[in-house]
Design a protein around this motif. Structure first.
Motif, short mmCIF file in Angstrom:
data_model
loop_
_atom_site.label_atom_id
_atom_site.label_comp_id
_atom_site.label_asym_id
_atom_site.label_seq_id
_atom_site.Cartn_x
_atom_site.Cartn_y
_atom_site.Cartn_z
N ALA A 124 -10.77 2.12 -29.15
CA ALA A 124 -10.77 1.26 -28.39
C ALA A 124 -10.55 1.70 -26.95
O ALA A 124 -10.77 0.87 -26.07
N ASP A 125 -10.41 3.03 -26.68
CA ASP A 125 -10.23 3.66 -25.40
C ASP A 125 -11.50 3.50 -24.67
O ASP A 125 -11.54 3.19 -23.32
N VAL A 126 -12.61 3.30 -25.33
CA VAL A 126 -13.91 3.25 -24.72
C VAL A 126 -14.19 2.04 -24.09
O VAL A 126 -14.47 1.14 -24.97
N LYS A 127 -14.42 1.98 -22.77
CA LYS A 127 -15.17 0.82 -22.36
C LYS A 127 -16.71 0.97 -22.08
O LYS A 127 -16.91 2.06 -21.46
N ILE A 128 -17.40 0.13 -22.58
CA ILE A 128 -18.76 0.34 -22.23
C ILE A 128 -19.31 -0.57 -21.20
O ILE A 128 -19.00 -1.68 -21.00
#
Lengths: 114, 225
Positions: free
Chosen positions: A7-11
């Motif tokens: 969930a740390d990944v922001k796209i």
């Protein structure tokens, strides 16, 4: 295929990685991103011929800048995968998240004087 | 055009170490063309400096501006209202820029972000080479259009010297022997006799040896024609 990825990944979506600018990448670090990666199409399969190859060169340029500042260049990465490789997408996100966890938080915290 | 290279980040950061509010001024002239001091490079330097300062936990505020040219007063004047708002100003122009800025704004401190290297052109994308030494008395027509003043390590008028080997200068394997090229060109043209005469010693009075130079065009001094 309901794959999960950290969930740390922001796209941030772009029509082509050729649109990525050095400043977009630098601004992300400036604003406190622990790591940034560009996920482009497979090399040789860019719809616009060379967008992903140009993106790779920009990523390498930003890696050099980070090194000059004294920040681990591994925080900036380029990956290539096709839109059909969902499993690989999740794998890359996990791999990048793990790399960043190993490196620890960015020394450019938002809380720092700016 | 005038070609320049950017100074290292460490050198630039050290120059403005004690300053918190900084203006970076670019130039849309030569340094934009050689990709070292235009809008893009100004923004990249600003962002890089902000990241570096944040990493060091120190305050910094950076604004940017790119002038049409920094070697003309009418453009340098364009920052007159804001230039005093900063602790320091970094110029990303050739060596002319920070001097024109310093001359116009006497209370402000200006720092060069570039090292001005030579007069030259791009031989391929990303590669620039010296072509002119600005000696003030051009004679390239005597040498097949290739300048031995700028491009021969010894600025020989009668070459090549003994350091020429297979078209390469002894100073560096990446430096062509321009005299080899001059002789080859003249031979190909069947005009090698053009090089056989003895040339008068060159007067260097028009070059830097005569001190700082000035060019006056009387017709323009009186106004536009």
């Amino acid at each position: 295929m309901r794959l999960s990825y950290p969930a740390d990944v922001k796209i941030i979506q772009l029509p082509c990685t050729g649109r990525v600018d050095i400043l977009h990448l630098l601004n992300a670090f400036e604003d406190g991103a622990d790591g940034v990666y560009v996920a482009g199409c497979l090399e040789g399969e860019c719809h616009y011929i060379s967008g992903n190859l140009k993106a790779r060169r920009k990523v390498e340029y930003v890696q050099r800048i980070l090194k000059e500042i004294g920040i681990e260049p591994e925080r900036m990465q380029m990956y290539n995968l096709s839109s059909a490789q969902g499993a690989r997408f999740a794998e890359i996100a996990t791999e990048m998240a793990e790399t960043i966890k190993e490196l620890g938080p960015t020394p450019i915290q938002k809380g720092n004087a700016a | 055009m005038i070609v320049a290279d950017r100074k290292s980040l460490d050198e630039i950061m050290a120059m403005v170490e004690d300053n918190k509010k900084i203006l970076i001024v670019g130039c849309k002239g030569c340094v934009t063309v050689c990709n070292v001091g235009g809008l893009k490079e100004v923004e990249i330097l600003a962002s890089t400096m902000k990241i570096a300062r944040k990493k060091a936990g120190k305050e910094i505020e950076i604004d940017t501006s790119v002038l049409e040219r920094q070697c003309d007063k009418e453009y340098v004047e364009q920052i007159s209202e804001t230039v005093g708002d900063y602790d320091a100003v970094i110029s990303m122009a050739c060596g002319v820029g920070p001097q024109f800025l310093s001359e116009m704004y006497k209370d402000q401190s200006f720092f060069p972000a570039l090292n001005t290297t030579f007069f030259g052109g791009a031989t391929s994308h990303g590669v620039w080479e010296e072509r002119c030494a600005g000696c003030g008395s051009c004679a390239i027509h005597n040498f097949g259009g290739l300048c031995p003043i700028a491009r021969c390590a010894k600025s020989l008028l009668h070459g090549p010297c003994g350091g020429s080997s297979s078209g390469v200068c002894e100073i560096n394997k990446d430096t062509e022997c321009i005299w080899d090229s001059i002789v080859t060109k003249k031979m190909e043209q069947g005009k090698i006799e053009d090089l056989l005469g003895v040339k008068e010693p060159k007067s260097w009075k028009t070059s830097r040896d005569g001190g700082p130079r000035r060019s006056i065009r009387e017709e323009l001094v009186q106004g536009n024609i």
